[in-house]
Design an enzyme around this catalytic site. Structure first.
Site, PDB file in Angstrom:
ATOM      1  CG  MET A  30      -1.255  -1.119   1.420  1.00  0.00           C
ATOM      2  SD  MET A  30      -3.321  -1.172   2.168  1.00  0.00           S
ATOM      3  CE  MET A  30      -3.057  -0.587   4.054  1.00  0.00           C
ATOM      4  CG  HIS A  34       8.511   0.484   6.342  1.00  0.00           C
ATOM      5  ND1 HIS A  34       8.865  -0.833   6.447  1.00  0.00           N
ATOM      6  CD2 HIS A  34       7.026   1.302   6.100  1.00  0.00           C
ATOM      7  CE1 HIS A  34       7.524  -1.447   6.624  1.00  0.00           C
ATOM      8  NE2 HIS A  34       6.245  -0.518   6.445  1.00  0.00           N
ATOM      9  CD  GLU A  35      16.153  -0.151   4.732  1.00  0.00           C
ATOM     10  OE1 GLU A  35      16.124  -1.603   4.425  1.00  0.00           O
ATOM     11  OE2 GLU A  35      15.975   0.016   4.222  1.00  0.00           O
ATOM     12  CG  HIS A  37       7.035  -1.304   1.472  1.00  0.00           C
ATOM     13  ND1 HIS A  37       6.844  -0.392   2.669  1.00  0.00           N
ATOM     14  CD2 HIS A  37       5.129  -2.116   1.542  1.00  0.00           C
ATOM     15  CE1 HIS A  37       5.307   0.318   3.461  1.00  0.00           C
ATOM     16  NE2 HIS A  37       4.683  -1.444   2.698  1.00  0.00           N
ATOM     17  CD  GLN A  61      -5.913  -3.564   2.940  1.00  0.00           C
ATOM     18  OE1 GLN A  61      -6.358  -4.486   1.817  1.00  0.00           O
ATOM     19  NE2 GLN A  61      -4.833  -4.094   3.267  1.00  0.00           N
ATOM     20  CD  GLN A 152       5.912 -14.089  10.895  1.00  0.00           C
ATOM     21  OE1 GLN A 152       5.496 -14.443   9.960  1.00  0.00           O
ATOM     22  NE2 GLN A 152       5.605 -14.568  11.506  1.00  0.00           N
ATOM     23  CG  ASP A 154       0.563  -6.859   8.251  1.00  0.00           C
ATOM     24  OD1 ASP A 154       0.118  -6.099   8.753  1.00  0.00           O
ATOM     25  OD2 ASP A 154       1.988  -6.670   7.614  1.00  0.00           O
ATOM     26  CB  VAL A 180      12.182  -5.035   8.525  1.00  0.00           C
ATOM     27  CG1 VAL A 180      13.636  -4.130   8.773  1.00  0.00           C
ATOM     28  CG2 VAL A 180      12.603  -5.823   7.470  1.00  0.00           C
ATOM     29  CB  SER A 189       4.698   0.236  10.794  1.00  0.00           C
ATOM     30  OG  SER A 189       3.102   0.643  10.358  1.00  0.00           O
TER      31      SER A 189
HETATM   32  P1  AMP Z   1       1.634  -2.367   3.737  1.00  0.00           P
HETATM   33  O1  AMP Z   1       2.323  -1.673   2.550  1.00  0.00           O
HETATM   34  O2  AMP Z   1       1.297  -2.407   5.176  1.00  0.00           O
HETATM   35  O3  AMP Z   1       0.026  -3.435   2.900  1.00  0.00           O
HETATM   36  O4  AMP Z   1       2.604  -3.549   3.403  1.00  0.00           O
HETATM   37  C1  AMP Z   1       2.803  -4.869   2.274  1.00  0.00           C
HETATM   38  C2  AMP Z   1       4.031  -5.499   2.593  1.00  0.00           C
HETATM   39  O5  AMP Z   1       5.047  -5.732   3.020  1.00  0.00           O
HETATM   40  C3  AMP Z   1       3.264  -6.554   3.609  1.00  0.00           C
HETATM   41  O6  AMP Z   1       3.421  -8.071   3.027  1.00  0.00           O
HETATM   42  C4  AMP Z   1       3.593  -6.382   4.437  1.00  0.00           C
HETATM   43  O7  AMP Z   1       3.491  -7.491   5.726  1.00  0.00           O
HETATM   44  C5  AMP Z   1       4.653  -6.246   4.850  1.00  0.00           C
HETATM   45  N1  AMP Z   1       5.738  -5.156   5.917  1.00  0.00           N
HETATM   46  C6  AMP Z   1       5.387  -3.968   6.220  1.00  0.00           C
HETATM   47  N2  AMP Z   1       5.584  -4.154   7.490  1.00  0.00           N
HETATM   48  C7  AMP Z   1       6.377  -5.546   7.523  1.00  0.00           C
HETATM   49  C8  AMP Z   1       8.073  -4.705   8.454  1.00  0.00           C
HETATM   50  N3  AMP Z   1       8.468  -4.654   9.282  1.00  0.00           N
HETATM   51  N4  AMP Z   1       8.932  -6.322   7.930  1.00  0.00           N
HETATM   52  C9  AMP Z   1       8.463  -7.049   6.732  1.00  0.00           C
HETATM   53  N5  AMP Z   1       7.802  -6.510   6.054  1.00  0.00           N
HETATM   54  C10 AMP Z   1       6.736  -6.298   6.357  1.00  0.00           C
END
Ligand code: AMP
Length: 293
Positions: A30, A34-35, A37, A61, A152, A154, A180, A189
């Site tokens: 989305m 950050h690191e 992603h 969602q 992981q 999520d 991460v 996050s």
């Molecule tokens: P999002 O943009 O928040 O929907 O996250 C996109 C993908 O990045 C999802 O598969 C998340 O689980 C993953 N993700 C988000 N934060 C982290 C993190 N700190 N470490 C590893 N993967 C992450």
């Protein structure tokens, strides 16, 4: 790096790679990179010939009242970061491209998995995961990836998507990449951007508590209660009230009380300031707590 907006453009860009059996990796996101992603993109880059990142803040969602409108967005920065990781294609559709007028279908995984933890009606509710599985199923159909990468961080989402992909016969490997963290332990996050300095300090109780629980497990704890108490102590000291704090089987999310050798997911969610934070660890447990193993 190609930046594409429509399904037609994406299908067109992928038709030759699919014909020539190029190994395609998909990283659904989305945005607000950050690191965490970037580590997913690196895993895809290491293992695949063509890396597709989707960038879409998925409205279905978010529950009414959640932060859909104010979710952090910075597409120019995200595109530069993706390009820096050697991503081949970013697909960044508008909502009407994903959900055209009259869209009326959903993909739903049983509420044994989607009605607990974040999906509990008292928390985000099962409609959250219905939104996730529906959009991810659509992404799998449009991109037809060989591998899809999830974090992981999520953990419940990863379990739900793995089952959805198996149940619906998607020919995709679901890879789960470790969480991460910042140097101080806070799980990265996009929502951490909402925290001020004091809130960030309190937010550290989540990872600190989970680490303490992990130490309890390594020290031979035999009950989930002992692990949860270790997390609770840290949360209480920081004045953080958990939305939930639970021990569940890491593979099927059934509740766990005795530690019997299967990996246990310790999952926590808490509102800190404006940020709803989640974090988790998976602990290995001793199959023979009474013995010497
Ligand atoms: P999002 O943009 O928040 O929907 O996250 C996109 C993908 O990045 C999802 O598969 C998340 O689980 C993953 N993700 C988000 N934060 C982290 C993190 N700190 N470490 C590893 N993967 C992450």
């Amino acid at each position: 790096m190609k930046v594409l907006r429509t399904k037609a453009e994406l299908r067109d860009a992928l038709s030759e790679p699919h014909r020539s059996r190029t190994r395609v990796g998909l990283v659904p996101t989305m945005g607000a990179f950050h690191e965490g992603h970037l580590s997913l993109m690196r895993a895809a880059r290491d293992d695949c010939e063509l890396v597709v990142v989707s960038l879409f803040v998925n409205p279905t969602q978010f529950a009414p009242g959640e932060e859909l409108a104010s979710y952090p967005r910075d597409e120019a920065r995200d595109l530069a970061l993706a390009e820096g990781e050697g991503v081949d294609v970013v697909w960044a559709p508008g909502p009407e491209e994903v959900y055209p007028e009259g869209f009326a279908t959903a993909v739903e995984v049983d509420d044994a998995l989607t009605g607990v933890l974040c999906g509990d009606p008292a928390h985000r509710g099962p409609s959250h995961f219905r939104g996730v599985t529906t959009v991810v199923a659509k992404l799998f159909n449009v991109v037809r990836p060989d591998v899809a990468y999830f974090g992981q961080k999520d953990a419940q989402q990863a379990v739900v998507i793995r089952l959805m992909a198996a149940d619906l016969d998607f020919e995709v490997e679901v890879e789960v990449v470790p969480t991460v963290r910042d140097a101080d332990g806070l799980a990265m996050s996009s929502r951490n951007a909402y925290l001020d300095d004091g809130e960030r300090e309190r937010a550290l109780a989540l990872s600190r508590g989970l680490r303490a629980a992990q130490r309890e497990a390594e020290g031979g704890a035999t009950s989930a209660t002992a692990l949860l108490a270790a997390v609770e102590r840290e949360l209480r000291t920081a004045g953080v009230e958990p939305e939930y704090l639970e021990a569940r089987d890491a593979e099927d999310l059934t509740p766990v009380s005795e530690l019997s050798g299967r990996p246990v997911l310790l999952a926590v969610a808490a509102q800190v300031g404006r940020a709803r934070l989640i974090d988790n660890v998976v602990v290995a447990t001793n199959p023979d707590p009474g013995g010497t193993a």
